[in-house]
Design an enzyme around this catalytic site. Structure first.
Site, PDB file in Angstrom:
ATOM      1  N   GLU A 176       0.885  -1.173   0.000  1.00 12.54           N
ATOM      2  CA  GLU A 176       0.000   0.000   0.000  1.00 12.54           C
ATOM      3  C   GLU A 176       0.916   1.214   0.000  1.00 12.54           C
ATOM      4  O   GLU A 176       1.551   1.511   1.015  1.00 12.54           O
ATOM      5  CB  GLU A 176      -0.887   0.005   1.248  1.00 12.54           C
ATOM      6  CG  GLU A 176      -1.810  -1.191   1.374  1.00 12.54           C
ATOM      7  CD  GLU A 176      -2.907  -1.193   0.332  1.00 12.54           C
ATOM      8  OE1 GLU A 176      -3.263  -0.122  -0.180  1.00 12.54           O
ATOM      9  OE2 GLU A 176      -3.381  -2.292  -0.001  1.00 12.54           O
ATOM     10  N   CYS A 180      -2.012   9.108   2.480  1.00 14.42           N
ATOM     11  CA  CYS A 180      -1.872   8.531   1.142  1.00 14.42           C
ATOM     12  C   CYS A 180      -3.050   8.939   0.276  1.00 14.42           C
ATOM     13  O   CYS A 180      -2.946   9.066  -0.922  1.00 14.42           O
ATOM     14  CB  CYS A 180      -1.756   7.021   1.240  1.00 14.42           C
ATOM     15  SG  CYS A 180      -3.100   6.271   2.158  1.00 14.42           S
ATOM     16  N   GLU A 237       4.117  13.109  -4.646  1.00 14.99           N
ATOM     17  CA  GLU A 237       3.432  13.149  -3.363  1.00 14.99           C
ATOM     18  C   GLU A 237       4.196  14.087  -2.423  1.00 14.99           C
ATOM     19  O   GLU A 237       5.386  13.876  -2.170  1.00 14.99           O
ATOM     20  CB  GLU A 237       3.396  11.733  -2.783  1.00 14.99           C
ATOM     21  CG  GLU A 237       2.607  11.632  -1.513  1.00 14.99           C
ATOM     22  CD  GLU A 237       2.582  10.211  -0.976  1.00 14.99           C
ATOM     23  OE1 GLU A 237       3.667   9.602  -0.827  1.00 14.99           O
ATOM     24  OE2 GLU A 237       1.490   9.698  -0.711  1.00 14.99           O
TER      25      GLU A 237
HETATM   26  P1  NAD Z   1       8.423   5.017   4.672  1.00 18.87           P
HETATM   27  O1  NAD Z   1       8.339   4.273   3.409  1.00 18.87           O
HETATM   28  O2  NAD Z   1       9.549   5.953   4.863  1.00 18.87           O
HETATM   29  O3  NAD Z   1       8.485   4.025   5.916  1.00 18.87           O
HETATM   30  C1  NAD Z   1       7.497   3.029   6.108  1.00 18.87           C
HETATM   31  C2  NAD Z   1       8.072   1.939   6.990  1.00 18.87           C
HETATM   32  O4  NAD Z   1       9.143   1.298   6.296  1.00 18.87           O
HETATM   33  C3  NAD Z   1       8.637   2.415   8.306  1.00 18.87           C
HETATM   34  O5  NAD Z   1       8.341   1.474   9.304  1.00 18.87           O
HETATM   35  C4  NAD Z   1      10.136   2.468   8.039  1.00 18.87           C
HETATM   36  O6  NAD Z   1      10.931   2.300   9.183  1.00 18.87           O
HETATM   37  C5  NAD Z   1      10.315   1.287   7.101  1.00 18.87           C
HETATM   38  N1  NAD Z   1      11.478   1.411   6.220  1.00 18.87           N
HETATM   39  C6  NAD Z   1      12.077   2.534   5.777  1.00 18.87           C
HETATM   40  N2  NAD Z   1      13.099   2.215   4.938  1.00 18.87           N
HETATM   41  C7  NAD Z   1      13.129   0.854   4.854  1.00 18.87           C
HETATM   42  C8  NAD Z   1      13.945  -0.076   4.148  1.00 18.87           C
HETATM   43  N3  NAD Z   1      14.916   0.332   3.347  1.00 18.87           N
HETATM   44  N4  NAD Z   1      13.690  -1.396   4.288  1.00 18.87           N
HETATM   45  C9  NAD Z   1      12.674  -1.819   5.076  1.00 18.87           C
HETATM   46  N5  NAD Z   1      11.869  -0.985   5.780  1.00 18.87           N
HETATM   47  C10 NAD Z   1      12.086   0.342   5.671  1.00 18.87           C
HETATM   48  O7  NAD Z   1       7.008   5.772   4.806  1.00 18.87           O
HETATM   49  P2  NAD Z   1       6.572   6.806   5.902  1.00 18.87           P
HETATM   50  O8  NAD Z   1       7.313   8.062   5.648  1.00 18.87           O
HETATM   51  O9  NAD Z   1       6.590   6.176   7.246  1.00 18.87           O
HETATM   52  O10 NAD Z   1       5.015   6.999   5.508  1.00 18.87           O
HETATM   53  C11 NAD Z   1       4.602   7.824   4.510  1.00 18.87           C
HETATM   54  C12 NAD Z   1       4.347   7.065   3.208  1.00 18.87           C
HETATM   55  O11 NAD Z   1       3.414   6.010   3.416  1.00 18.87           O
HETATM   56  C13 NAD Z   1       3.715   7.921   2.132  1.00 18.87           C
HETATM   57  O12 NAD Z   1       4.339   7.710   0.899  1.00 18.87           O
HETATM   58  C14 NAD Z   1       2.268   7.453   2.082  1.00 18.87           C
HETATM   59  O13 NAD Z   1       1.622   7.693   0.884  1.00 18.87           O
HETATM   60  C15 NAD Z   1       2.414   6.015   2.392  1.00 18.87           C
HETATM   61  N6  NAD Z   1       1.136   5.492   2.893  1.00 18.87           N
HETATM   62  C16 NAD Z   1       0.390   4.692   2.079  1.00 18.87           C
HETATM   63  C17 NAD Z   1      -0.839   4.222   2.516  1.00 18.87           C
HETATM   64  C18 NAD Z   1      -1.697   3.334   1.656  1.00 18.87           C
HETATM   65  O14 NAD Z   1      -2.551   2.645   2.198  1.00 18.87           O
HETATM   66  N7  NAD Z   1      -1.511   3.297   0.352  1.00 18.87           N
HETATM   67  C19 NAD Z   1      -1.299   4.553   3.793  1.00 18.87           C
HETATM   68  C20 NAD Z   1      -0.504   5.367   4.578  1.00 18.87           C
HETATM   69  C21 NAD Z   1       0.727   5.812   4.132  1.00 18.87           C
END
Ligand code: NAD
Length: 505
Positions: free
Chosen positions: A260, A294, A393
């Site tokens: 997602e 999102c 975004e």
């Molecule tokens: P992010 O991708 O930076 O981090 C998400 C998670 O992944 C965190 O727990 C983080 O620690 C982990 N992570 C980061 N780098 C990683 C790696 N290299 N390997 C494994 N895990 C890793 O996202 P964020 O900044 O926490 O959240 C915002 C993003 O989430 C936005 O892009 C938003 O659109 C998306 N989002 C999507 C939905 C949906 O349902 N489509 C819902 C909410 C948020």
């Protein structure tokens, strides 16, 4: 629902251990990390700083729990446990809401609504746990009967972001449990508290040890989960960039992946719209959760005849939003989550200006008297489809108004990004609305409404917004393997090798 406000006097910094194999667990490294409230800059929580060895322990516990009975548990048993969690979430609603507000910077009233929505998700998943029936095929020939059954996939790794921590883990975990899987979870390092609190409630509800394991930490923990050979499926919510990396890591081991990801969601506003309702949805879509959704409706695609009037009405309405201390129950919009996100928003505002868009309002930090990351509600007009503020975004309170002349052009602009999470059409002409709903390339299309969801209806994205679907009965299929069982009815008369003298036994 509770309506009281809080002050910093109500905040007590809390240490929250991980949960592995049903026990409170510390990181094997002995390291910890601390979270400050983004709206006030005070310490609110600390956690073990997990690593590869803690993920290893969690995966072993999850595998053991799966094989020692959870896989064979009945739907009735799973359903009762899931319902119990829903009850416990309601019992502890206020503590969960306060913890969510302190770590995310979102208003306490919004957090209360999200906790209520969380209980609904667990309750709905409980109903699915008793509906895991498959198919039977009775017309394959007189000697054949075939069944298609659902089985758990196994150990599911779940990695979640910071914007809706409790809701997002609850869009995954209860559905995976309903299908008979076990889990290893890594919440965002910015907002781990409510996930750990949920883990404690799951333990209290009576789930067997090891069915749900939570490892706190940063991307090292996420990467260890994505690459772990003992994990069968990854369910990830987060940014598109990180999602791609996780999919590649999981792909090396052919794990199933459900993603997602981000969005750059359009709302098309036609001259046939209810103008006032569309303006309100524009403001809501742009500024709810400070635009850190999102599903933010960050692109307003408005008919040229009314684009200026619409933008002005959005600015006027946005002035009535109460932006400030998330601990106060009448606050509507709180703080951005951290300095990095604030810097991203500032960078996009500068890019919009440099590209020639007109900054109608906002564009700067907002002084609320608190030591937080507040930003003015911002509107750009004269935006064209290729500007970065219209294609990428931002995850901040920045709306772009893009004018259109024909519906074909509006749909073209709407479908012009690599994302495809959600989209909206505002028109009281039913033919116009339904045609647009069909033509918009997105996992969810809202007609004359914006950004609501229900546990019953599936959610997910096209293109760079993700793979697979959460919620709805489809979620059960997402977290299941299908097995075909074929049965011989009577004696198998057709022999592969013709050996007429062979004795019949
Ligand atoms: P992010 O991708 O930076 O981090 C998400 C998670 O992944 C965190 O727990 C983080 O620690 C982990 N992570 C980061 N780098 C990683 C790696 N290299 N390997 C494994 N895990 C890793 O996202 P964020 O900044 O926490 O959240 C915002 C993003 O989430 C936005 O892009 C938003 O659109 C998306 N989002 C999507 C939905 C949906 O349902 N489509 C819902 C909410 C948020």
């Amino acid at each position: 629902m509770e309506t009281k406000s809080y002050t910093l006097d109500d905040v007590e910094p809390t240490y929250r251990p991980m949960i592995i194999d049903g026990e409170d667990a510390q990181a094997q490294s002995g390291r910890t990390f601390t979270r400050l409230s983004p709206a006030h800059e005070v310490e609110v929580t600390s956690f073990p700083h997990g690593g590869q060895e803690d993920v290893d322990r969690a995966v072993t516990a999850a595998r053991t729990a799966l094989d020692r009975g959870w896989r064979q548990s009945s739907g009735s048993e799973r359903s009762k446990l899931l319902l119990k969690v829903a009850d416990l979430v309601r019992r502890d609603a206020e503590a969960l809401a306060l913890a969510e507000t302190l770590e995310t910077g979102k208003p306490i009233t919004q957090s209360r609504n999200e906790v209520a929505g969380t209980a609904e998700l667990w309750e709905y998943a409980a109903s699915l746990a008793r509906n895991t029936q498959g198919d039977a095929h009775n017309a394959l020939g007189r000697d054949t009967l075939a069944m298609v059954v659902h089985e758990p996939i196994g150990v599911v790794g779940m990695i979640t972001p910071w914007n809706f921590p409790l809701l997002i883990i609850s869009q995954k975990l209860p559905f995976a449990l309903a299908a008979g899987n076990t889990a290893v979870i890594k919440p965002s390092e910015s907002t781990s508290a409510t996930t750990v609190m949920l883990g404690q409630l799951i333990r209290e509800a009576g789930f067997p040890a090891g069915v749900v394991n939570i490892v706190t930490g940063d991307r090292v923990v996420g990467a260890a989960i994505a690459e772990h050979p003992g994990i069968d499926m990854i369910s990830f919510t987060g940014s598109t960039g990180v999602g791609k990396g996780i999919a590649s890591a999981a792909g090396r081991d052919l794990k199933k992946v459900e993603l997602e990801l981000g969005g750059k969601n359009p709302q098309i506003i036609t001259p046939n719209a209810d103008f006032t309702a569309a303006v309100d949805a524009g403001v809501f879509g742009g500024y709810f959760n400070v635009g850190q959704c999102c599903n933010s409706g960050s692109r307003l695609i408005v008919h040229r005849s009314m684009a200026d009037e619409f933008a002005a009405a959005v600015v006027e309405r946005a002035k009535h939003m109460r932006v400030g201390d998330p601990l106060k129950s009448d606050t509507l919009v709180g703080s951005l989550v951290n300095d990095a996100q604030l810097a991203v928003v500032e960078r996009y505002v500068a890019e919009g200006r440099d590209a020639g868009a007109h900054l109608l309002t906002g564009g700067d930090r907002l002084d609320t008297g608190l030591n937080g990351r507040f930003f003015q509600p911002t509107v750009f007009t004269d935006v064209t489809a290729r500007m970065s503020i219209a294609t990428e975004e931002i995850f901040g309170p920045v709306l772009s108004v893009l004018p259109y002349d024909t519906m074909e052009e509006a749909i073209g602009i709407a479908n012009s990004t690599s994302f495809g999470l959600s989209a909206g059409i505002w028109s009281n002409d039913i033919n116009e609305a339904l045609t647009a709903a069909r033509d918009l390339r997105a996992g969810t299309v809202w007609v004359n409404r914006w950004m609501d969801g229900y546990p019953e209806v599936p959610f997910g994205g096209y293109g760079h917004s993700g793979i697979g679907r959460e919620l709805g009965r489809q979620a059960l299929a997402e977290f299941s393997e299908l097995k075909t069982i074929q049965l011989q009815v009577g004696i198998r008369e057709n022999r592969w090798v013709d050996a007429p003298d062979a004795p019949r036994r």
